[in-house]
Structure formats: structure tokens, C-alpha cells
Scaffold this motif. Structure first.
Motif, PDB file in Angstrom:
ATOM      1  N   LYS A   1      -8.382   1.438  -2.781  1.00 54.20           N
ATOM      2  CA  LYS A   1      -8.327   1.152  -4.052  1.00 54.20           C
ATOM      3  C   LYS A   1      -8.733   2.056  -5.240  1.00 54.20           C
TER       4      LYS A   1
ATOM      5  N   ILE B   1       0.758  -1.051   0.010  1.00 53.89           N
ATOM      6  CA  ILE B   1       0.001  -0.121   0.106  1.00 53.89           C
ATOM      7  C   ILE B   1       0.867   1.201   0.116  1.00 53.89           C
TER       8      ILE B   1
ATOM      9  N   LEU C   1      -9.220  -5.585  -6.926  1.00 51.98           N
ATOM     10  CA  LEU C   1     -10.152  -5.707  -5.631  1.00 51.98           C
ATOM     11  C   LEU C   1     -11.396  -6.352  -5.990  1.00 51.98           C
TER      12      LEU C   1
ATOM     13  N   LEU D   1     -10.501  -0.335   2.696  1.00 54.29           N
ATOM     14  CA  LEU D   1      -9.832  -0.919   1.614  1.00 54.29           C
ATOM     15  C   LEU D   1     -10.431  -0.423   0.381  1.00 54.29           C
TER      16      LEU D   1
ATOM     17  N   ILE E   1      -3.706   1.095  -3.605  1.00 52.98           N
ATOM     18  CA  ILE E   1      -3.727  -0.333  -3.814  1.00 52.98           C
ATOM     19  C   ILE E   1      -3.663  -0.517  -5.193  1.00 52.98           C
TER      20      ILE E   1
ATOM     21  N   VAL F   1      -4.387  -4.059   7.815  1.00 53.22           N
ATOM     22  CA  VAL F   1      -5.605  -4.794   8.472  1.00 53.22           C
ATOM     23  C   VAL F   1      -5.277  -5.133   9.632  1.00 53.22           C
TER      24      VAL F   1
ATOM     25  N   VAL G   1      -1.315  -4.837   2.698  1.00 57.50           N
ATOM     26  CA  VAL G   1      -2.513  -4.982   3.149  1.00 57.50           C
ATOM     27  C   VAL G   1      -2.654  -5.538   4.567  1.00 57.50           C
TER      28      VAL G   1
END
Length: 348
Positions: A336, A260, A345, A332, A341, A315, A311
Motif C-alpha cells: 500500500k 495488485i 487499507l 500488504l 495497492i 495472500v 490481494v
């Protein structure tokens, strides 16, 4: 009810795998068939009088048995109209058995204890490929060890279908075959091509695009022998970076090395500042999880060692900050959209 978040770490480096695990042979596949019929023998849990198509079907069935009956005079609740579906596997032969799925289309309460009447199962071309008949199982405790049924209006007739018409696939006389990768990837397509050509010491495999590899059968092998060898060839496989999110269950599946980029995120009462440095700081009031991850509790800052902002770590830090699974998923998705990111996804 508590929500649970499950994070599964998958290594996304080069992996040794067999070609058969990541590809399929074009033309060798299952075929769907469908039919309409009746389930009889229910204990007043079948369709009511409002399901007129069921009453008409009963009348038509009786008429075929030389019993003339007006649909409006039929009051039975022991019958249910159903749609029957099944999959015919490749190379299935006449007389082979298959399981069929039975689903109510009327207002029946349950198919428990019912029997499916003979049902022709047709393909998209309208031809009959199988017949189905037999007792319906809805997953009761006496049915092959399954638990209690959660969907009493749908069930399975185990081995209740029988192949009547074969779907011919002539592999024996073919000189060429085509592999289709399960995921489109240029690197993997070239890797498959190289692995096959290296084994046979000749150019018998050509990657036509990132998903398709054309094969030419050696003259000293039958197509069956050739494809058997192809499927068992080991190759270096590069899995695709992907984050899979199930919003209904709060499940997140992500590769352990999906990075990320530095970003600032605000979600509800949580503000996350993702920073990178050669050595993570440990400000006053912060909490150190390990050598690569520090959470600054005062400002909800997340400090990560350069190259470890993934990620998986983010998390983990969000969980430590008390974020709910729903909030983590929203964060998340926002990352994206913001380009933080780069991996795909997928929301299911």
C-alpha cells in the motif's frame, strides 16, 4: 499458541441493496448518557480503603439517610464505586426500559452478586434523562445462558434503566428530511437520488454531496410513511474497495477483485516477484495452484494470469510459501505504501 489468518472473500461488483441498509436519517440516532454510583452487596470484593472517593461516596449516601459518618471510619469492602453508561434509542418514551453498563473505577476485584444503587443518568447538557438500579450481571453461567465472566469488574443491569425525560424528535410536521450514507461515495449518492426520483416520478431527492441526500416529503404522505418507503427502495450499490486488517488477531478481510500492480517485495527470508503474463509460466521446481496462479518455489516468484493479480491470490500464495500472518500483514502494508495497492487499507 498458533496464529490463524482468516481471508473472507467479498464480491465488490454492483449489488442490489435497500437504501435503509446503507444510510441513516439525520437526527434519528441514539444518545449517550452517563452517571456515577455505588454497587453494594459484594462479598469483600469491593473497593479497599485506598479508594478514598468510594469511602466519601458511602459517607455522603449515609448522610442523606440521616446517618453522620466520617469516611475514615468506614472499613467496608462490600461496596464499589462505578461509572454507569447507557444508550437511549431514538423515539424512546418515558417509562421505557433499557440495559445499562456498570464499570468499576476503584480497586474492586469483582462486581459479582452486587446491586447497583439508584443512579441518575445525564446527557451532555447535564440534564437527567434516565434512572438506573438493579442487580449487576457479569456474565455468569446462570445469567441468560452466558459463559463465565472474563471481566468481573464490569457488568450489565438488564432492563435496569428507565427513561425519565424524552428526547423529542418531531418528524410528523417536517416537510424535509436528510439521508446520510454510511460511506462517502459520489456514485452511490447519485444512485440513491435516481432510485428515489424514479419511484416518485419527480425530483424530490437531491444529492448535496457524496454522503448527503436531501428529501422533500410528498404532500399525500406523512413523514413516517415517506421514510418507510424510502428505506425499502432497492438500488444498485457499489461497495468501497477496502482491505481491513486486524493486527492483533491476524485477520485480513479483502475484496476478491482488489488488484495488485507488479512489484518485488522482500520480507525476512521471503522475496516475492509478482509478474503478469497472458499465460502463467510453469518453471521447473514450481507449484501450480490453479490455472491463474503459479508459485516458483526456487526464487519465490509468483506468476499470475493478467487481470488476476489480486490481494486474494497473493495472500493465498504467501500462505503456500509459509509466510506467517504477521509477515503477510506487513507485506500488504508495504504494498500500500509503495502504491501497488490502490484500495484503502484500514488497520484496526
Amino acid at each position: 499458541m498458533k496464529s490463524f489468518l482468516i481471508l473472507l472473500f467479498l464480491s465488490l461488483t454492483l449489488q442490489a441493496t435497500k437504501i435503509g441498509d446503507i444510510s441513516s436519517i439525520v437526527g434519528v440516532r441514539e444518545n449517550q448518557v452517563i452517571g456515577y454510583s455505588l454497587v453494594v452487596g459484594l462479598q469483600k470484593t469491593g473497593d479497599g480503603t485506598t479508594s478514598k472517593f468510594t469511602l466519601q461516596s458511602i459517607a455522603n449516601m449515609l448522610k442523606a439517610m440521616n446517618i453522620d459518618m466520617n469516611p475514615v471510619d468506614i472499613k467496608s469492602k462490600n461496596v464499589a464505586a462505578v461509572v454507569v453508561t447507557a444508550k437511549i434509542g431514538p423515539f424512546a418514551k418515558q417509562g421505557d426500559k433499557l440495559d445499562v453498563t456498570v464499570s468499576s473505577i476503584g480497586d474492586a476485584k469483582s462486581l459479582q452478586g452486587g446491586t447497583l444503587l439508584m443512579t441518575p443518568l445525564k446527557g451532555v447538557d447535564g440534564k437527567i434523562y434516565a434512572l438506573a438500579q438493579g442487580p449487576v450481571s457479569i456474565g455468569g453461567k446462570n445469567d441468560r445462558g452466558a459463559g463465565s465472566a472474563s471481566h468481573p469488574t464490569a457488568g450489565i443491569v438488564y432492563s435496569g434503566g428507565m427513561i425519565e425525560r424524552e428526547i423529542n424528535i418531531d418528524l410528523y410536521h417536517q416537510k424535509y428530511a436528510t439521508l446520510s450514507l454510511k460511506e462517502s461515495n459520489f456514485e452511490n449518492a447519485v444512485a440513491v437520488q435516481k432510485a428515489i426520483n424514479a419511484l416518485y416520478h419527480t425530483q424530490i431527492a437531491v444529492a448535496l454531496d457524496p454522503r448527503t441526500i436531501k428529501l422533500e416529503r410528498p404532500t399525500n404522505l406523512s413523514m413516517t410513511e415517506f421514510l418507510s418507503q424510502i428505506e425499502n427502495i432497492d438500488m444498485n450499490y457499489t461497495p468501497e474497495n477496502k482491505i481491513v486488517i486486524n493486527e492483533r488477531t491476524g485477520t485480513i478481510i479483502a475484496g476478491v477483485d482488489i488488484e495488485i500492480k507488479p512489484v518485488i517485495i522482500t520480507q525476512g527470508d521471503i522475496t516475492i516477484k509478482i509478474k503478469q503474463s497472458d499465460q502463467p509460466q510453469t518453471p521447473a521446481g514450481s507449484m501450480k495452484i490453479d490455472n491463474d496462479l503459479v508459485i516458483g518455489l526456487n526464487e519465490n516468484e509468483v506468476y499470475t494470469k493478467k487481470g488476476t493479480t489480486t490481494v486474494a491470490n497473493i495472500v493465498r500464495s504467501l500462505q503456500k510459501l509459509g509466510a506467517s500472518p504477521k509477515a503477510i500483514i506487513s507485506i500488504l502494508e508495504a504494498m500500500k505504501s509503495a502504491g501497488s495497492i490502490s484500495a484503502d487499507l484500514e488497520v484496526i
